[in-house]
Design a protein around this motif. Structure first.
Motif, PDB file in Angstrom:
ATOM      1  N   ASP A  55     -14.034  -8.506 -16.703  1.00 12.95           N
ATOM      2  CA  ASP A  55     -14.335  -9.922 -16.933  1.00 12.95           C
ATOM      3  C   ASP A  55     -14.203 -10.763 -15.665  1.00 12.95           C
ATOM      4  O   ASP A  55     -14.284 -11.996 -15.716  1.00 12.95           O
ATOM      5  N   GLY A  56     -13.980 -10.109 -14.512  1.00 11.97           N
ATOM      6  CA  GLY A  56     -13.939 -10.812 -13.239  1.00 11.97           C
ATOM      7  C   GLY A  56     -12.589 -11.329 -12.824  1.00 11.97           C
ATOM      8  O   GLY A  56     -12.465 -11.960 -11.778  1.00 11.97           O
ATOM      9  N   ASN A  57     -11.552 -11.074 -13.606  1.00 13.03           N
ATOM     10  CA  ASN A  57     -10.206 -11.489 -13.223  1.00 13.03           C
ATOM     11  C   ASN A  57      -9.648 -10.560 -12.149  1.00 13.03           C
ATOM     12  O   ASN A  57      -9.882  -9.349 -12.182  1.00 13.03           O
ATOM     13  N   VAL A  58      -8.910 -11.124 -11.203  1.00 16.35           N
ATOM     14  CA  VAL A  58      -8.323 -10.338 -10.112  1.00 16.35           C
ATOM     15  C   VAL A  58      -6.812 -10.290 -10.304  1.00 16.35           C
ATOM     16  O   VAL A  58      -6.138 -11.324 -10.257  1.00 16.35           O
ATOM     17  N   GLY A  59      -6.294  -9.095 -10.533  1.00 20.93           N
ATOM     18  CA  GLY A  59      -4.864  -8.901 -10.668  1.00 20.93           C
ATOM     19  C   GLY A  59      -4.292  -8.151  -9.478  1.00 20.93           C
ATOM     20  O   GLY A  59      -4.974  -7.927  -8.470  1.00 20.93           O
ATOM     21  N   ASN A  60      -3.048  -7.745  -9.602  1.00 16.65           N
ATOM     22  CA  ASN A  60      -2.344  -7.054  -8.531  1.00 16.65           C
ATOM     23  C   ASN A  60      -1.856  -5.711  -9.053  1.00 16.65           C
ATOM     24  O   ASN A  60      -1.148  -5.642 -10.060  1.00 16.65           O
ATOM     25  N   LEU A  61      -2.259  -4.647  -8.374  1.00 20.45           N
ATOM     26  CA  LEU A  61      -1.869  -3.301  -8.793  1.00 20.45           C
ATOM     27  C   LEU A  61      -0.360  -3.158  -8.887  1.00 20.45           C
ATOM     28  O   LEU A  61       0.158  -2.451  -9.761  1.00 20.45           O
ATOM     29  N   LEU A  62       0.381  -3.832  -8.003  1.00 17.87           N
ATOM     30  CA  LEU A  62       1.831  -3.713  -7.997  1.00 17.87           C
ATOM     31  C   LEU A  62       2.457  -4.353  -9.231  1.00 17.87           C
ATOM     32  O   LEU A  62       3.585  -4.013  -9.607  1.00 17.87           O
ATOM     33  N   ALA A  63       1.742  -5.291  -9.844  1.00 21.99           N
ATOM     34  CA  ALA A  63       2.219  -5.868 -11.097  1.00 21.99           C
ATOM     35  C   ALA A  63       1.877  -4.966 -12.274  1.00 21.99           C
ATOM     36  O   ALA A  63       2.622  -4.880 -13.250  1.00 21.99           O
ATOM     37  N   VAL A  64       0.755  -4.270 -12.160  1.00 25.83           N
ATOM     38  CA  VAL A  64       0.349  -3.336 -13.216  1.00 25.83           C
ATOM     39  C   VAL A  64       1.255  -2.114 -13.225  1.00 25.83           C
ATOM     40  O   VAL A  64       1.651  -1.609 -14.287  1.00 25.83           O
ATOM     41  N   VAL A  65       1.597  -1.622 -12.027  1.00 28.67           N
ATOM     42  CA  VAL A  65       2.475  -0.449 -11.887  1.00 28.67           C
ATOM     43  C   VAL A  65       3.668  -0.862 -11.017  1.00 28.67           C
ATOM     44  O   VAL A  65       3.661  -0.650  -9.802  1.00 28.67           O
ATOM     45  N   PRO A  66       4.696  -1.462 -11.605  1.00 27.43           N
ATOM     46  CA  PRO A  66       5.824  -1.979 -10.803  1.00 27.43           C
ATOM     47  C   PRO A  66       6.510  -0.912  -9.954  1.00 27.43           C
ATOM     48  O   PRO A  66       7.094  -1.246  -8.914  1.00 27.43           O
ATOM     49  N   GLU A  67       6.449   0.342 -10.374  1.00 25.33           N
ATOM     50  CA  GLU A  67       7.098   1.410  -9.600  1.00 25.33           C
ATOM     51  C   GLU A  67       6.519   1.517  -8.189  1.00 25.33           C
ATOM     52  O   GLU A  67       7.197   1.984  -7.261  1.00 25.33           O
ATOM     53  N   LEU A  68       5.272   1.093  -8.024  1.00 22.21           N
ATOM     54  CA  LEU A  68       4.635   1.181  -6.708  1.00 22.21           C
ATOM     55  C   LEU A  68       5.156   0.132  -5.730  1.00 22.21           C
ATOM     56  O   LEU A  68       4.843   0.191  -4.541  1.00 22.21           O
ATOM     57  N   GLN A  69       5.946  -0.818  -6.209  1.00 22.62           N
ATOM     58  CA  GLN A  69       6.454  -1.857  -5.314  1.00 22.62           C
ATOM     59  C   GLN A  69       7.340  -1.286  -4.212  1.00 22.62           C
ATOM     60  O   GLN A  69       7.461  -1.885  -3.135  1.00 22.62           O
ATOM     61  N   LEU A  70       7.936  -0.139  -4.452  1.00 21.13           N
ATOM     62  CA  LEU A  70       8.759   0.487  -3.416  1.00 21.13           C
ATOM     63  C   LEU A  70       7.925   0.854  -2.188  1.00 21.13           C
ATOM     64  O   LEU A  70       8.450   0.897  -1.069  1.00 21.13           O
ATOM     65  N   LEU A  71       6.621   1.087  -2.389  1.00 22.41           N
ATOM     66  CA  LEU A  71       5.759   1.420  -1.257  1.00 22.41           C
ATOM     67  C   LEU A  71       5.657   0.288  -0.248  1.00 22.41           C
ATOM     68  O   LEU A  71       5.347   0.517   0.917  1.00 22.41           O
ATOM     69  N   THR A  72       5.928  -0.932  -0.689  1.00 21.86           N
ATOM     70  CA  THR A  72       5.849  -2.059   0.248  1.00 21.86           C
ATOM     71  C   THR A  72       6.914  -1.966   1.337  1.00 21.86           C
ATOM     72  O   THR A  72       6.788  -2.622   2.368  1.00 21.86           O
ATOM     73  N   TRP A  73       7.933  -1.153   1.127  1.00 21.89           N
ATOM     74  CA  TRP A  73       8.967  -0.992   2.147  1.00 21.89           C
ATOM     75  C   TRP A  73       8.451  -0.201   3.349  1.00 21.89           C
ATOM     76  O   TRP A  73       9.070  -0.211   4.416  1.00 21.89           O
ATOM     77  N   ALA A  74       7.315   0.465   3.173  1.00 20.13           N
ATOM     78  CA  ALA A  74       6.677   1.153   4.291  1.00 20.13           C
ATOM     79  C   ALA A  74       5.365   0.481   4.685  1.00 20.13           C
ATOM     80  O   ALA A  74       4.970   0.526   5.856  1.00 20.13           O
ATOM     81  N   LEU A  75       4.687  -0.151   3.718  1.00 20.35           N
ATOM     82  CA  LEU A  75       3.341  -0.647   3.958  1.00 20.35           C
ATOM     83  C   LEU A  75       3.266  -2.138   4.260  1.00 20.35           C
ATOM     84  O   LEU A  75       2.217  -2.626   4.662  1.00 20.35           O
ATOM     85  N   GLN A  76       4.340  -2.891   4.058  1.00 17.58           N
ATOM     86  CA  GLN A  76       4.369  -4.298   4.455  1.00 17.58           C
ATOM     87  C   GLN A  76       4.718  -4.337   5.944  1.00 17.58           C
ATOM     88  O   GLN A  76       5.879  -4.401   6.344  1.00 17.58           O
ATOM     89  N   VAL A  77       3.675  -4.260   6.776  1.00 10.85           N
ATOM     90  CA  VAL A  77       3.888  -4.033   8.207  1.00 10.85           C
ATOM     91  C   VAL A  77       3.602  -5.261   9.059  1.00 10.85           C
ATOM     92  O   VAL A  77       3.518  -5.150  10.290  1.00 10.85           O
ATOM     93  N   MET A  78       3.463  -6.436   8.443  1.00 14.93           N
ATOM     94  CA  MET A  78       3.272  -7.632   9.258  1.00 14.93           C
ATOM     95  C   MET A  78       4.403  -7.839  10.272  1.00 14.93           C
ATOM     96  O   MET A  78       4.157  -8.335  11.378  1.00 14.93           O
ATOM     97  N   PRO A  79       5.669  -7.493   9.946  1.00 10.92           N
ATOM     98  CA  PRO A  79       6.707  -7.613  10.986  1.00 10.92           C
ATOM     99  C   PRO A  79       6.383  -6.829  12.252  1.00 10.92           C
ATOM    100  O   PRO A  79       6.732  -7.263  13.356  1.00 10.92           O
ATOM    101  N   VAL A  80       5.697  -5.696  12.119  1.00 10.17           N
ATOM    102  CA  VAL A  80       5.339  -4.898  13.300  1.00 10.17           C
ATOM    103  C   VAL A  80       4.356  -5.676  14.168  1.00 10.17           C
ATOM    104  O   VAL A  80       4.475  -5.700  15.405  1.00 10.17           O
ATOM    105  N   PHE A  81       3.377  -6.321  13.532  1.00  8.12           N
ATOM    106  CA  PHE A  81       2.401  -7.095  14.307  1.00  8.12           C
ATOM    107  C   PHE A  81       3.077  -8.240  15.048  1.00  8.12           C
ATOM    108  O   PHE A  81       2.787  -8.510  16.213  1.00  8.12           O
ATOM    109  N   PHE A  82       3.998  -8.927  14.393  1.00 11.46           N
ATOM    110  CA  PHE A  82       4.689 -10.037  15.043  1.00 11.46           C
ATOM    111  C   PHE A  82       5.634  -9.539  16.136  1.00 11.46           C
ATOM    112  O   PHE A  82       5.835 -10.221  17.151  1.00 11.46           O
ATOM    113  N   PHE A  83       6.223  -8.387  15.950  1.00  9.77           N
ATOM    114  CA  PHE A  83       7.048  -7.755  16.979  1.00  9.77           C
ATOM    115  C   PHE A  83       6.209  -7.451  18.221  1.00  9.77           C
ATOM    116  O   PHE A  83       6.606  -7.770  19.353  1.00  9.77           O
TER     117      PHE A  83
END
Length: 453
Positions: free
Chosen positions: A44-72
């Protein structure tokens, strides 16, 4: 393009730290892939977030949230660039305005092109009555990555004073910023002080940026200790504090580690910086290979353009699928996962087309011999550049929050403690950019006296 990339790669100075260039490309590439993966668009065109659909995947952000590396990496590059300008130019020259223009030209030109093109498209869509459904969502979402540009502008703006603090206090300057971030969280969560949390947009990200200064001086000597301290600190804060597991923002959550940043995100940044420093030796060996280095040079030449347009490409793929009645499986189902490689490939192709169309804005302007000899800007250029970058970062941050939707209705969003509309944000960004561009040049009357060669 191939010959020019080969020439640039062959001309690389022997002392260049190629690993930091690899980190810049890899971090932006990871962010792009993460955004493509997290988008869960339904039939129906709604945009959700996979991490909200599968909360267990939120742990992956501890490796994949890499904006600190770019700012470093930004801190590392900014330290080298500013020091180089200080050595080259005499007292009385506005090194600050030169530094801003040099660092921001390849960043702001493609950003302004993106803002103007999307602004014109949003206005046309609204006049045609086509701003609903997935199109309406796109008008809001495509502007969200601009927050990164705004934060990066602040880092560039604060480089000179924070570099002075680093040169005087070393690790003490980082500790002071980290302590300020911790104090903000105490005031926010323990004492319920309103609006104080927005200060951590500065303290958290500038602390990560400060680590780049330390790297430039070779003062990160125990990366394993840094990584372990950051990882243990983030884990403790999430387990026992008010911080969520995800290191990226989640829809509907009461507390986000990202907006505004928290002490947990700073700890996460320490862990990532330590981790990439531990990988420095194998990474350096990789980019010492001519073919790998040419790939890094080519990617760096279009990285900002690809970053700006990658969400447009992803939403374009989903829009085409809906228009062609291609089935969209339920997010996180087996069929959805099976479709991921095809969506990624289509988004990559469309991003490449956007890059081909708009990469010219990211190409640095060549310097003529006459420009090289032109008188440098005077002391008044510094304040003008400071005003310009302030306007620019506020405008870009505001646009990232309000988006391009409902331009004619005057839709607004809260930027710190002030409401801002998209037209106002665009005007601020453009005015700031023009100030930064002109402040870094010599006055016309002085340039006219410069002999042509």
């Amino acid at each position: 393009m191939g010959n020019s990339v080969r020439e640039l790669a062959d001309q690389t100075p022997a002392g260049r730290d190629r690993y930091t260039d690899l980190l810049r490309v890899a971090s932006l590439g990871t962010v792009v892939a993460g955004h493509w993966l997290m988008a869960a668009v339904t039939a129906d065109g709604n945009v959700g977030n996979l991490l909200a659909v599968v909360p267990e995947l939120q742990l992956l952000t501890w490796a994949l949230q890499v904006m600190p590396v770019f700012f470093f990496v930004g801190g590392f590059s900014h330290a080298l660039s500013y020091r180089s300008l200080r050595r080259k130019h005499p007292a009385g020259t506005s090194v600050y305005s030169l530094f801003l223009r040099a660092r921001l030209q390849r960043l702001l030109r493609p950003t302004m092109a993106f803002i103007l093109l999307w602004g014109a498209a949003a206005l046309a869509l609204q006049l045609l009555g086509s701003g609903s459904g997935l199109t309406g969502v796109a008008l809001r979402l495509v502007a969200q990555p601009l927050w990164f540009i705004g934060i990066y502008l602040a880092m560039v703006a604060f480089t000179p004073p924070l570099l002075k603090l680093h040169e005087r206090y070393g690790w003490g300057a980082f500790v002071a910023l980290a302590g300020a971030a911790a104090t903000v969280d105490v005031l926010r969560f323990a004492l319920d002080v309103p609006y104080v949390e927005f200060l951590n947009f500065a303290f958290v990200w500038l602390a990560v940026h400060q680590l780049g200064f330390l790297r430039a001086d070779g003062r990160i000597r125990m990366p394993s200790a840094l990584a372990l301290t950051g990882l243990a600190g983030a884990a403790a804060l999430v387990a026992f504090g008010p911080y969520p597991l995800s290191m990226v923002g989640m829809p509907g959550e009461k507390v986000s580690n990202m907006a505004p940043p928290t002490l947990a995100l700073l700890a996460h940044g320490l862990w990532l910086v330590g981790a990439v420093e531990l990988l420095r030796a194998p990474g350096a060996r990789l980019v010492a290979r001519p073919r790998a280095w040419r790939a890094v040079v080519a990617a760096n030449g279009v990285a900002m353009t690809a970053f700006l347009w990658h969400l447009t490409a992803m939403l374009g793929v989903y829009g085409a699928m809906l228009a062609l009645d291609v089935p969209l499986p339920v997010p996180a189902s087996a069929a959805w996962w099976a479709q991921v490689p095809l969506r990624f490939a289509a988004a990559a192709v469309l991003t490449a087309l956007f890059v081909a169309a708009f990469r010219t804005f990211e190409r640095p302007k060549p310097t003529t011999p006459a420009q090289a000899l032109a008188p440098r800007p005077g002391r008044l250029a510094g304040p003008a550049a400071a005003i310009g970058i302030t306007l620019c970062l506020l405008g870009i941050l505001g646009l990232s929050m309000v988006g391009f939707g409902d331009l004619l209705e005057g839709r607004t969003a809260m930027l710190i403690a002030v409401r801002i509309s998209a037209p106002a944000a665009v005007v601020m960004a453009l005015a700031g950019w023009l100030l930064v561009e002109t402040a870094g040049r010599a006055p016309a009357r002085l340039r006219a006296r410069t002999p042509a060669l």
